[in-house]
Design an enzyme around this catalytic site. Structure first.
Site, PDB file in Angstrom:
ATOM      1  N   GLY A  31      46.571  31.058  48.587  1.00  0.00           N
ATOM      2  CA  GLY A  31      46.769  29.868  47.773  1.00  0.00           C
ATOM      3  C   GLY A  31      47.441  28.702  48.460  1.00  0.00           C
ATOM      4  CB  THR A  32      48.167  27.710  51.998  1.00  0.00           C
ATOM      5  OG1 THR A  32      46.852  27.756  52.555  1.00  0.00           O
ATOM      6  CG2 THR A  32      48.934  28.979  52.328  1.00  0.00           C
ATOM      7  NE  ARG A  84      25.652  38.228  44.156  1.00  0.00           N
ATOM      8  CZ  ARG A  84      26.623  38.380  45.048  1.00  0.00           C
ATOM      9  NH1 ARG A  84      27.760  37.719  44.891  1.00  0.00           N
ATOM     10  NH2 ARG A  84      26.467  39.178  46.075  1.00  0.00           N
ATOM     11  CG  MET A 109      37.225  35.501  49.372  1.00  0.00           C
ATOM     12  SD  MET A 109      36.797  34.164  50.515  1.00  0.00           S
ATOM     13  CE  MET A 109      36.510  35.078  51.985  1.00  0.00           C
ATOM     14  CB  VAL A 112      28.906  30.711  42.544  1.00  0.00           C
ATOM     15  CG1 VAL A 112      30.396  31.036  42.646  1.00  0.00           C
ATOM     16  CG2 VAL A 112      28.537  29.497  43.396  1.00  0.00           C
ATOM     17  CG  ASN A 126      33.330  26.774  49.794  1.00  0.00           C
ATOM     18  OD1 ASN A 126      34.243  27.435  49.328  1.00  0.00           O
ATOM     19  ND2 ASN A 126      32.763  27.051  50.954  1.00  0.00           N
ATOM     20  CG  HIS A 128      33.053  27.703  55.665  1.00  0.00           C
ATOM     21  ND1 HIS A 128      32.885  28.978  55.176  1.00  0.00           N
ATOM     22  CD2 HIS A 128      32.639  27.742  56.953  1.00  0.00           C
ATOM     23  CE1 HIS A 128      32.377  29.750  56.136  1.00  0.00           C
ATOM     24  NE2 HIS A 128      32.220  29.023  57.213  1.00  0.00           N
TER      25      HIS A 128
HETATM   26  N1  LIG Z   1      25.991  29.968  46.068  1.00  0.00           N
HETATM   27  C1  LIG Z   1      27.078  29.751  46.829  1.00  0.00           C
HETATM   28  N2  LIG Z   1      28.184  30.502  46.630  1.00  0.00           N
HETATM   29  C2  LIG Z   1      29.289  30.290  47.404  1.00  0.00           C
HETATM   30  C3  LIG Z   1      29.279  29.326  48.435  1.00  0.00           C
HETATM   31  C4  LIG Z   1      28.091  28.539  48.619  1.00  0.00           C
HETATM   32  O1  LIG Z   1      28.037  27.642  49.496  1.00  0.00           O
HETATM   33  N3  LIG Z   1      27.023  28.783  47.805  1.00  0.00           N
HETATM   34  N4  LIG Z   1      30.401  29.197  49.286  1.00  0.00           N
HETATM   35  C5  LIG Z   1      31.224  30.412  49.303  1.00  0.00           C
HETATM   36  C6  LIG Z   1      32.480  30.462  50.110  1.00  0.00           C
HETATM   37  N5  LIG Z   1      32.238  31.334  51.233  1.00  0.00           N
HETATM   38  C7  LIG Z   1      32.466  30.758  52.449  1.00  0.00           C
HETATM   39  O2  LIG Z   1      32.980  29.604  52.531  1.00  0.00           O
HETATM   40  C8  LIG Z   1      31.748  32.661  51.074  1.00  0.00           C
HETATM   41  C9  LIG Z   1      32.460  33.559  50.271  1.00  0.00           C
HETATM   42  C10 LIG Z   1      31.972  34.865  50.096  1.00  0.00           C
HETATM   43  C11 LIG Z   1      30.786  35.277  50.705  1.00  0.00           C
HETATM   44  C12 LIG Z   1      30.283  36.682  50.485  1.00  0.00           C
HETATM   45  O3  LIG Z   1      29.372  37.138  51.165  1.00  0.00           O
HETATM   46  N6  LIG Z   1      30.883  37.365  49.492  1.00  0.00           N
HETATM   47  C13 LIG Z   1      30.445  38.749  49.130  1.00  0.00           C
HETATM   48  C14 LIG Z   1      31.632  39.596  48.708  1.00  0.00           C
HETATM   49  C15 LIG Z   1      32.667  39.637  49.802  1.00  0.00           C
HETATM   50  C16 LIG Z   1      33.947  40.322  49.304  1.00  0.00           C
HETATM   51  O4  LIG Z   1      34.087  40.562  48.080  1.00  0.00           O
HETATM   52  O5  LIG Z   1      34.800  40.591  50.168  1.00  0.00           O
HETATM   53  C17 LIG Z   1      29.520  38.673  47.913  1.00  0.00           C
HETATM   54  O6  LIG Z   1      29.678  37.732  47.090  1.00  0.00           O
HETATM   55  O7  LIG Z   1      28.727  39.605  47.788  1.00  0.00           O
HETATM   56  C18 LIG Z   1      30.080  34.381  51.519  1.00  0.00           C
HETATM   57  C19 LIG Z   1      30.560  33.076  51.705  1.00  0.00           C
HETATM   58  C20 LIG Z   1      31.619  30.808  47.905  1.00  0.00           C
HETATM   59  N7  LIG Z   1      30.423  31.036  47.167  1.00  0.00           N
HETATM   60  N1  LIG Z   2      34.252  31.818  53.150  1.00  0.00           N
HETATM   61  C1  LIG Z   2      35.315  31.278  52.355  1.00  0.00           C
HETATM   62  C2  LIG Z   2      36.601  31.255  53.133  1.00  0.00           C
HETATM   63  O1  LIG Z   2      36.772  31.965  54.111  1.00  0.00           O
HETATM   64  N2  LIG Z   2      37.547  30.437  52.647  1.00  0.00           N
HETATM   65  C3  LIG Z   2      38.830  30.327  53.281  1.00  0.00           C
HETATM   66  O2  LIG Z   2      39.801  31.054  52.531  1.00  0.00           O
HETATM   67  C4  LIG Z   2      41.083  30.514  52.876  1.00  0.00           C
HETATM   68  C5  LIG Z   2      41.924  30.412  51.634  1.00  0.00           C
HETATM   69  O3  LIG Z   2      43.235  30.138  52.057  1.00  0.00           O
HETATM   70  P1  LIG Z   2      44.359  29.828  50.944  1.00  0.00           P
HETATM   71  O4  LIG Z   2      44.245  30.897  49.886  1.00  0.00           O
HETATM   72  O5  LIG Z   2      45.648  29.893  51.734  1.00  0.00           O
HETATM   73  O6  LIG Z   2      44.090  28.452  50.406  1.00  0.00           O
HETATM   74  C6  LIG Z   2      40.833  29.128  53.508  1.00  0.00           C
HETATM   75  O7  LIG Z   2      41.128  29.163  54.887  1.00  0.00           O
HETATM   76  C7  LIG Z   2      39.356  28.905  53.282  1.00  0.00           C
HETATM   77  O8  LIG Z   2      38.750  28.151  54.312  1.00  0.00           O
END
Ligand SMILES: Nc1nc2c(c(=O)[nH]1)N[C@@H](CN(C=O)c1ccc(C(=O)N[C@@H](CCC(=O)O)C(=O)O)cc1)CN2
Ligand SMILES: NCC(=O)N[C@@H]1O[C@H](COP(=O)([O-])[O-])[C@@H](O)[C@H]1O
Length: 212
Positions: A31-32, A84, A109, A112, A126, A128
């Site tokens: 949550g930073t 989902r 994570m 969506v 988002n 990243h």
């Molecule tokens: N439809 C979209 N959903 C999400 C996006 C996006 O651009 N389009 N961005 C992600 C954020 N993200 C990376 O920045 C990311 C987060 C999670 C996953 C993933 O593969 N998750 C797995 C479960 C992993 C776990 O529970 O540890 C899953 O959902 O099956 C990929 C990218 C957020 N969503």
């Molecule tokens: N693929 C998604 C992903 O990796 N997101 C990453 O989760 C962290 C959350 O940090 P925070 O909880 O300290 O804000 C952030 O570094 C963000 O880029």
């Protein structure tokens, strides 16, 4: 130029008065970034309000930060939903309950679905931890180290169904040092994440106020 970044965006400038953006944050981690947003809003740097935090992991530190900032929080654990789409329907219901108009994913994570994206068309962003389109998906920091890149960074983008492929809004580059571990590199990236997330929201607020 700070040692942390090769291209360190200026702090978001104060922008013309406008009706504050009503934000809902989706997070699962420490949550930073949530805390950086809450602090920027509290000090008047961002014309926005944090209406609600939705978090996925009951042990996530982000929930404690919401309590400290007295922001409503709702736990929606994906393990309690059989698809989902049903999780996303619960997210949309919660966001609407708290009158959210923009959705900020900061460490959400879960992938969506159109259930959420159609409820908030072009209104989901988002954060990243890489310079997209490099290193999409999970473990982006580890991917960058494994690839041996000398520069990585972070990105704020609009969220589309294709993961980490939506239009890029703001980026910052961060040097990779020879002695970096995933933790040291992620910490350097996160210092820039706090800047670019605020910058992205400041620009959305300015653009939004012009369109009202
Ligand atoms: N439809 C979209 N959903 C999400 C996006 C996006 O651009 N389009 N961005 C992600 C954020 N993200 C990376 O920045 C990311 C987060 C999670 C996953 C993933 O593969 N998750 C797995 C479960 C992993 C776990 O529970 O540890 C899953 O959902 O099956 C990929 C990218 C957020 N969503
Ligand atoms: N693929 C998604 C992903 O990796 N997101 C990453 O989760 C962290 C959350 O940090 P925070 O909880 O300290 O804000 C952030 O570094 C963000 O880029």
């Amino acid at each position: 130029m700070s040692a942390d970044a090769l291209v360190s965006p200026a702090a978001p400038a104060l922008i013309a008065p406008c009706s504050p953006l009503r934000l809902g944050v989706l997070a699962s981690g420490s949550g930073t970034n949530f805390a950086a947003l809450a602090a920027a809003i509290a000090n008047g740097e961002l014309p926005a309000t944090l209406q609600v935090l939705i978090y996925n992991n009951p042990k996530a530190l982000v929930a404690e930060r919401a309590q400290q900032w007295q922001i409503p929080s709702v736990l929606l654990n994906h393990r309690h939903y059989n698809s989902r789409e049903s999780l996303d329907a619960a997210i949309v219901e919660t966001l609407k309950t708290y009158d959210v108009e923009w959705v900020v994913m900061a460490g959400w994570m879960r992938i969506v679905t159109p259930v959420l994206l159609n409820a908030y068309p072009q209104r989901v962003i988002n954060l990243h931890p890489s310079l997209l389109p490099s290193f999409r998906g999970l473990h982006a920091v580890e991917q960058a180290l494994a690839a041996g890149v000398k520069i990585t960074g972070c990105t704020v983008h609009l969220v589309e169904e294709a993961v980490d492929s939506g239009p890029i809004l703001v980026q910052a580059a961060v040097p990779v040092l020879a002695e970096d571990t995933p933790a040291t590199l992620h910490a350097r990236i996160q210092r820039q994440e706090h800047h670019i997330l605020k910058q992205a929201i400041a620009h959305l607020a300015a653009a939004h106020s012009l369109s009202r």
